[in-house]
Design a protein around this motif. Structure first.
Motif: not given
Length: 73
Positions: A2-9, A11
Motif C-alpha cells: 500500500p505504500w507504493l504509488t503508481p509513480r514510485s512503481v 521510478d
C-alpha cells in the motif's frame, strides 16, 4: 504494498537499465554482451508480488571487423 504509488512503481522500474558491453578481440572482431542491471531488493520484491519474471540475459554476439572503406577518385 500500500505504500507504493503508481509513480514510485514506475521510478523503481526505470532503475533497471539495459546496456551493450563491447569487448574487442585479438582478431579485430567485437564481442557484444547485451545486459540489464540486476534489480534492487525493493524492485525484486515488487516483481515477485506482481509475478513478473525478467527474461534471461541474452547470449553474446560476435561481429566481424568492418572493412576499411577505400574510395578512389
Amino acid at each position: 504494498m500500500p505504500w507504493l504509488t503508481p509513480r514510485s512503481v514506475l521510478d523503481k522500474f526505470a532503475a533497471v537499465q539495459m546496456l551493450d558491453v563491447q569487448i574487442p578481440t585479438t582478431d579485430n572482431r567485437q564481442l557484444i554482451l547485451t545486459r540489464y542491471t540486476e534489480p534492487e531488493p525493493e524492485l525484486r520484491l515488487l516483481l515477485d508480488k506482481l509475478r513478473i519474471e525478467l527474461p534471461a540475459q541474452p547470449p553474446p554476439k560476435i561481429t566481424a571487423a568492418q572493412a576499411a572503406s577505400v574510395t578512389s577518385v
